[in-house]
Design an enzyme around this catalytic site. Sequence first.
Site, PDB file in Angstrom:
ATOM      1  N   HIS A 234      35.512  42.855  49.453  1.00 50.68           N
ATOM      2  CA  HIS A 234      36.921  43.127  49.046  1.00 50.68           C
ATOM      3  C   HIS A 234      37.111  43.370  47.589  1.00 50.68           C
ATOM      4  O   HIS A 234      37.882  44.495  47.182  1.00 50.68           O
ATOM      5  CB  HIS A 234      37.643  41.591  49.401  1.00 50.68           C
TER       6      HIS A 234
HETATM    7  O1  RIB Z   1      40.148  37.360  50.888  1.00 52.28           O
HETATM    8  C1  RIB Z   1      38.934  37.891  49.969  1.00 52.28           C
HETATM    9  C2  RIB Z   1      39.114  37.310  48.527  1.00 52.28           C
HETATM   10  O2  RIB Z   1      38.919  35.914  48.858  1.00 52.28           O
HETATM   11  C3  RIB Z   1      38.126  37.586  47.760  1.00 52.28           C
HETATM   12  O3  RIB Z   1      38.413  37.610  46.460  1.00 52.28           O
HETATM   13  C4  RIB Z   1      36.753  36.687  47.917  1.00 52.28           C
HETATM   14  O4  RIB Z   1      36.048  36.708  46.651  1.00 52.28           O
HETATM   15  C5  RIB Z   1      37.675  35.687  48.080  1.00 52.28           C
HETATM   16  O5  RIB Z   1      37.814  35.085  46.601  1.00 52.28           O
END
Ligand code: RIB
Length: 310
Positions: A234
């Site tokens: 992500h």
């Molecule tokens: O939903 C994904 C996010 O939440 C990313 O930033 C992961 O590292 C968690 O922090």
Amino acid sequence: MKPRPIIFDTDPGIDDAAAITIAIRNPQLDVKLLSTVGANVEVEKTTLNALKLTEFLEVDVPVAKGCSAPLLKELEPCPEVHGKTGMDGFAFPPVTKAPLEKHAVEAMREIIMASEEKVTLVVIGTHTNIAILFRLYPEVKERIAEIVTMGGGLCGGNTNSSAEFNIYNDPHAAAIVFGSGVPITMLGLHVTRKALLHRAAAERIDQASPAGHMLYSLFVHYRGGSLASGLMIHDACAVAYLLRPALFQTEMMSIEIATEGIAAGTTVSDYRAVKNGEKTANVNVCVDVDAAGFETWFLEEFCKTAGERP
Ligand code: RIB
Ligand code: CA
């Protein structure tokens, strides 16, 4: 061309580690600070992980410890995704440095106000530190070029069916940041779930460099997807947007954050109100991504010619 000054506000976190590793090694970006927040795991662990990364990558980037808890609600960490340490899977050498004495909010304010160029905030955890920064020191807003944040989504959540983890864990802070008037680009789950890293690419990174091997070792333990079906990195999408914006289609939208009730943490795009002229679009939303192009970019960041940082 002068490198773009950026500050990461982060909760490492295995996908955070990928984002930070790429940014720190890329000469187009000048990483001024890693400010940490409690989210994936407790802030003591995210701060230690930030120090592990800067020392392993042999860079002199300061780390400043930030908020341990959301503004109002209780923190709900997710060790099941990143491991108990927050970065399970790789034996980093013992850390020799300490974080800055000052709080992350103070460190961010000093760097932003001292920078000749406007600074870009890359927010890849909850928005708690940024909300407090804006409340304590509103003068920083005009010195910020843009906020690029991984958070939210337009088609469901990952913490429940509606809310994404970073926004879910501090919806009140996200509401302050999204409503701040500072230019903001949002990379939500509807694109980050498409930007996958598959086993073949991950194995090439493993062979490419010590940094690639470190990340591969973390990826094996990461539960944001799987090497078999594709890993959802992500937070790396936020760096991809900075370095290869053409990979993304974007659209200005009115994004508001639900802060209370069963849907708290949901990012709502009120497209009808914008169409009727009742609301203004306040967020540059990435609405689609060239998934193959993303994976190729990710590989190129590790499999470039020699002379790379370790
Ligand atoms: O939903 C994904 C996010 O939440 C990313 O930033 C992961 O590292 C968690 O922090
Ligand atoms: Ca994160």
